[in-house]
Write a protein that holds these residues in place. Structure first.
Motif: not given
Length: 173
Positions: A107-108, A133-135, A140-141, A146-147
Motif C-alpha cells: 500500500l505504501s 495514476v488511475l492504474y 491502492g484502493l 484488503l487492509a
C-alpha cells in the motif's frame, strides 16, 4: 513395481558427475547444432532428447537445492540476529503477520507511485502519466480494501476473491 521406482529415481537423480556433465555437454552440442544449421540431422534429434533429459534432471534436483539454500539462509548470522528480536522472529515464523506487513508495505509503495505519477502528469501534462495514476490508484484502493478486511491475522475469503478478480481484470491488456 519397486524395481520400476528404483529405475525412475536413478534416472531422475543420477550421480553428481553425470548430473553435471550431461547438461553441459548437451548445451555445448546444441550450440554447435544451431550455429552450423544441423537442425534437420539425426544427430540433432538425439541432442534434443539429451537436452530434454538434462532439463528434467536439473528440475528434479531443484527442490533439494532450494531446501538446502533455505536452511543455509536460516542458519546464517544475519537471520539469526533477526530471529533474536521479537518482531523479527514473529515476521519470519508468523505467516499471517508477515502477510499483514506485506499488505501495508505494498500500500505504501502504491501510494508513492501514485504521488510520483501525479506530479509527473501535472508537470508534463501527459495523459500517459494520468492513466498510470488511475492504474496505481485502483491497485491502492484494492490494497486498502484488503487492509481493511485484514483483522486478527486473517483475511475474509470474500475479500481475497474480490481482490483476485480485480487484479485479474487490471492485468488483462
Amino acid at each position: 513395481m519397486k524395481h520400476a521406482k528404483t529405475i525412475r529415481l536413478k534416472l531422475l537423480h543420477p550421480p553428481i558427475p553425470i548430473a553435471i556433465t550431461v547438461p553441459a555437454v548437451s548445451f555445448i552440442v546444441l550450440i554447435v547444432v544451431f550455429v552450423n544449421n544441423y537442425s534437420k540431422s539425426m544427430l540433432s534429434y538425439i541432442i534434443y532428447v539429451m537436452s530434454a533429459y538434462s532439463l528434467v534432471v536439473v528440475v528434479a534436483a531443484c527442490p533439494k537445492l532450494f531446501k538446502n539454500i533455505k536452511s543455509a539462509i536460516y542458519d546464517s548470522v544475519p537471520v539469526e540476529k533477526i530471529m533474536s528480536t521479537t518482531i523479527g522472529k514473529r515476521y519470519i515464523t508468523d505467516i499471517p503477520f508477515r502477510g499483514g506487513i506485506n499488505i501495508y508495505q505494498g500500500l505504501s509503495i502504491n501510494l508513492i507511485y501514485t504521488t510520483v505519477h501525479v506530479i509527473n502528469g501535472i508537470i508534463s501534462r501527459s495523459a500517459w502519466f494520468i492513466s498510470l495514476v488511475l492504474y496505481y490508484l485502483i491497485l491502492g484502493l484494492l490494497r486498502v480494501y484488503l487492509a481493511y478486511n485484514y483483522r486478527g491475522g486473517t483475511i475474509a475469503k470474500g475479500a481475497l476473491y474480490y481482490q483476485t478478480a480485480m487484479i485479474a481484470i487490471l492485468r488483462r491488456r
